[in-house]
Design a protein around this motif. Structure first.
Motif, short mmCIF file in Angstrom:
data_model
loop_
_atom_site.label_atom_id
_atom_site.label_comp_id
_atom_site.label_asym_id
_atom_site.label_seq_id
_atom_site.Cartn_x
_atom_site.Cartn_y
_atom_site.Cartn_z
N LEU A 1 1.18 -1.31 0.05
CA LEU A 1 0.15 0.12 -0.01
C LEU A 1 0.72 1.12 0.12
O LEU A 1 0.66 2.10 -0.72
CB LEU A 1 -0.99 0.40 1.35
CG LEU A 1 -1.94 -0.80 1.06
CD1 LEU A 1 -2.97 -0.79 2.51
CD2 LEU A 1 -3.05 -0.40 0.11
N SER A 2 1.55 1.28 0.76
CA SER A 2 3.15 2.55 0.56
C SER A 2 3.34 3.06 -0.37
O SER A 2 4.23 4.02 -0.50
CB SER A 2 3.74 2.58 1.84
OG SER A 2 4.48 1.58 2.31
N LEU A 3 4.11 1.62 -1.41
CA LEU A 3 4.22 2.10 -2.76
C LEU A 3 3.12 2.41 -3.90
O LEU A 3 3.12 3.12 -4.49
CB LEU A 3 5.09 0.46 -3.16
CG LEU A 3 6.39 0.41 -1.93
CD1 LEU A 3 6.69 -1.54 -2.96
CD2 LEU A 3 6.77 0.90 -2.76
N PHE A 4 1.74 1.71 -3.47
CA PHE A 4 0.66 1.81 -4.54
C PHE A 4 0.17 3.52 -4.04
O PHE A 4 0.20 3.78 -5.41
CB PHE A 4 -0.03 0.75 -4.52
CG PHE A 4 -1.41 1.53 -5.52
CD1 PHE A 4 -0.98 0.56 -7.06
CD2 PHE A 4 -2.35 1.15 -5.56
CE1 PHE A 4 -1.71 1.07 -7.97
CE2 PHE A 4 -3.60 1.20 -6.05
CZ PHE A 4 -3.31 1.50 -6.87
N LEU B 1 5.70 4.10 -15.53
CA LEU B 1 4.57 4.01 -13.69
C LEU B 1 3.42 3.45 -13.68
O LEU B 1 3.17 2.47 -13.32
CB LEU B 1 3.59 5.65 -13.82
CG LEU B 1 4.78 7.02 -13.02
CD1 LEU B 1 3.92 8.16 -13.27
CD2 LEU B 1 4.92 6.07 -11.58
N GLU B 2 2.72 3.25 -15.28
CA GLU B 2 2.28 2.16 -16.04
C GLU B 2 2.06 0.34 -15.32
O GLU B 2 1.44 0.12 -14.67
CB GLU B 2 1.45 1.99 -17.17
CG GLU B 2 0.55 3.02 -17.80
CD GLU B 2 0.34 3.32 -18.97
OE1 GLU B 2 0.92 3.12 -19.86
OE2 GLU B 2 -1.07 3.98 -18.73
N TYR B 3 3.60 0.03 -15.90
CA TYR B 3 3.87 -0.90 -15.53
C TYR B 3 3.90 -1.29 -14.25
O TYR B 3 3.57 -1.81 -13.78
CB TYR B 3 5.44 -1.75 -16.55
CG TYR B 3 4.90 -1.44 -17.95
CD1 TYR B 3 3.98 -2.01 -18.56
CD2 TYR B 3 5.84 -0.59 -18.79
CE1 TYR B 3 3.52 -1.57 -20.28
CE2 TYR B 3 5.43 -0.57 -19.87
CZ TYR B 3 4.84 -1.25 -20.64
OH TYR B 3 4.21 -1.42 -22.00
N VAL B 4 4.60 -0.56 -13.19
CA VAL B 4 4.95 -0.52 -12.21
C VAL B 4 4.14 -0.83 -11.15
O VAL B 4 3.52 -1.29 -10.00
CB VAL B 4 6.34 0.29 -11.74
CG1 VAL B 4 6.27 0.24 -10.15
CG2 VAL B 4 7.60 0.53 -12.00
N ALA C 1 -0.99 -2.38 -8.40
CA ALA C 1 -2.16 -2.88 -7.91
C ALA C 1 -2.88 -3.44 -8.16
O ALA C 1 -3.82 -4.04 -7.67
CB ALA C 1 -2.78 -2.19 -9.58
N ILE C 2 -2.07 -4.84 -9.18
CA ILE C 2 -2.55 -6.22 -8.47
C ILE C 2 -2.06 -6.79 -7.67
O ILE C 2 -3.06 -8.06 -6.59
CB ILE C 2 -2.21 -7.02 -10.26
CG1 ILE C 2 -2.35 -6.69 -11.30
CG2 ILE C 2 -2.35 -9.18 -9.60
CD1 ILE C 2 -2.01 -7.59 -12.20
N GLY C 3 -0.61 -6.77 -6.85
CA GLY C 3 -0.26 -6.58 -5.81
C GLY C 3 -1.76 -6.69 -4.44
O GLY C 3 -1.68 -7.45 -3.93
N THR C 4 -2.10 -5.46 -4.35
CA THR C 4 -3.58 -4.63 -3.86
C THR C 4 -4.30 -5.42 -3.49
O THR C 4 -5.18 -5.65 -2.79
CB THR C 4 -2.88 -3.62 -3.66
OG1 THR C 4 -2.32 -2.64 -4.37
CG2 THR C 4 -3.93 -2.94 -2.52
N ALA C 5 -4.97 -5.85 -4.89
CA ALA C 5 -6.28 -6.67 -5.07
C ALA C 5 -5.65 -7.57 -4.61
O ALA C 5 -6.37 -8.33 -3.67
CB ALA C 5 -6.40 -6.77 -6.49
#
Lengths: 180, 294
Positions: free
Chosen positions: B92-95, B123-126, B131-135
């Motif tokens: 979260l603190s990265l996303f 920015l889009e790739y990282v 985002a997938i990690g968060t979900a």
């Protein structure tokens, strides 16, 4: 090092709740807060039925799920094998309450942290036994070192083939029960 | 004593983090795959992604007890790499900053946006990976809990990812409609996304319920609570009918009747997807039943 544990003989328990009150007394808990309590189970129908009292408390699991999920590392296992909460690290996220299959952890709203049975480590380190063990009028609980095969608790477990609650959950609890 | 320790704050967090992550994925997908269709969807999605996740994270912090009024304790949160919350805090603190930077870049907000625009692709790739990690993380968070057998299944992260993408797409489409109501016709293209991810969500939810019913006694108790017990009215009406079936049908109509569907139905379908996503999280948390121990 010792691995402390308790064997509980439910066939002797009369459901008097003395263990619960002794625990609250020793740990200065509010009346609503409890580290141990008694579950009741009824089987069969009158006139052939049984009513069982099952005292429960923290199982001090060898593979404690609460310790695994705690993000702050507040939960650790002491050298005596007691699952212990470092109060100053707990943030009160309640993840450990969700993770515990035995649901024996409670939230202390005053301090904003999670607490539970700590096997009266203060008394045990002075050579004593936990308050719930010594107060029981029927000596339902047998406390001792599970690592020592000659201790009273080890002998009790071996003689009565005592089992933890839900051993299939694979947390390796250190509270054993003689159920019948 | 046996009620769930987590309440509506955690439910909101699971929903908002999922929707924010999904909105980011929808924005990137729109910008990479279909830049000519609708700039508004990519802009809308990027604008809501960061704030949604940030508000969700605030819910998580407000659910803390000692960590809330003694905030320095929160530094301990990254102590245990075996804990999913530790990983969640890191992700979260990265996303959140990446999502906010992406919004700035795509909408050219201030000088930060102009600088960030040069790094739009990285920015889009990282960001997509985060985002997938968060979900997925919101699902794993409860999937590793063996104190609740109903949650303790690998289907949970899959369900949460599918739900995150559909709620995120819905949030992005609503934001796009707010930015420019005239693009609502071109948004019909993206209704296909709803058709795909709502069906995935429906199938995985069905699998979860059936596997739980036939699995352990404890998981069956939760599943029974959902399909025929105390929570069943909410489950069948809010999650299954309003959250999945109605928007699914509306999205099929929307996709084939290209641009001809009334605007309020398009936005309505998206609002229903959001309602369904929130209800799904709430019901999964509130149906938690501990193992029978005696």
């Amino acid at each position: 090092m010792p691995r402390y544990g308790i064997a509980i003989d439910t066939t002797k328990c009369i459901g008097c709740h003395a263990c619960q009150v002794a625990c609250q007394n020793h740990n200065n808990l509010e009346p609503k807060e409890q580290f141990n309590w008694i579950l009741e189970r009824e089987q069969g129908k009158h006139p052939s039925f049984s009513h069982e009292f099952i005292p429960v408390q923290c199982n001090h699991c060898e593979k404690a799920p609460c310790q695994r999920v705690c993000p702050t590392g507040a939960i650790y296992t002491t050298p005596e094998g007691i699952v212990y909460i470092r109060k100053e690290r707990c943030v009160g996220c309640k993840y450990c309450i969700e993770a515990c299959p035995y649901k024996v952890r409670i939230l202390d709203h005053g301090d904003g942290i999670v607490t539970k049975c700590w096997l009266c480590i203060d008394l045990v380190r002075k050579g004593g036994e936990p308050a719930c063990v010594t107060t029981c009028p029927n000596q339902v609980r047998v406390f001792g070192d599970l690592a020592d095969p000659k201790s009273r608790v080890s002998k009790f477990i071996a003689r009565h083939r005592a089992q933890p609650l839900r051993p299939d959950l694979n947390t390796v609890p250190r509270i054993f029960y003689k159920r019948s | 004593m046996l009620e769930s320790a987590w309440g509506w704050l955690i439910v909101s967090y699971l929903f908002l983090a999922g929707a924010g992550a999904g909105a980011f994925i929808a924005a990137v997908a729109c910008d990479l795959l279909a830049p000519d269709w609708s700039k508004a969807l990519a802009r809308g999605g990027s604008l809501v992604a960061g704030p949604l996740v940030a508000v969700g994270t605030a819910c998580l912090v407000f659910d803390l007890e000692a960590g809330l009024w003694q905030p320095w304790r929160q530094f301990y949160l990254i102590s245990n790499l075996n804990s999913m919350i530790t990983w969640g805090v890191i992700v979260l603190s990265l996303f959140i900053p990446v999502a906010l930077l992406y919004a700035a870049a795509l909408n050219e907000i201030t000088f930060v946006g102009r600088i960030a625009k040069k790094y739009l692709r990285p920015l889009e790739y990282v960001g997509s990976a985060l985002a997938i990690g968060t979900a997925v993380y919101t699902g794993i968070l409860i999937a590793v809990v063996n104190g609740v057998p109903f949650w303790n299944t690998p289907l949970m992260p899959v369900l949460f990812l599918a739900s995150a993408i559909s709620t995120g797409l819905a949030a992005a489409m609503i934001a796009a409609a707010v930015i420019d109501i005239n693009t609502i016709r071109t948004l019909s293209n993206f209704a296909l996304g709803h058709v795909i991810f709502l069906s995935v969500e429906g199938v995985v939810l069905m699998l979860l319920v059936f596997m739980s019913l036939t699995g352990s006694v404890d998981a069956a108790e939760s599943a029974t609570m959902l399909i025929s017990g105390r929570l069943s009215p909410y489950f069948w009406i809010l999650v299954v009918t309003l959250g999945i079936l109605v928007p699914f049908v509306l999205s099929i109509v929307e996709y084939y009747e290209y641009g001809a569907m009334p605007k309020h139905l398009v936005v309505g379908a998206d609002l229903l997807v959001l309602l369904g996503g929130m209800s799904l999280r709430a019901l999964i948390i509130y149906s938690a039943a501990p193992p029978q121990i005696v």
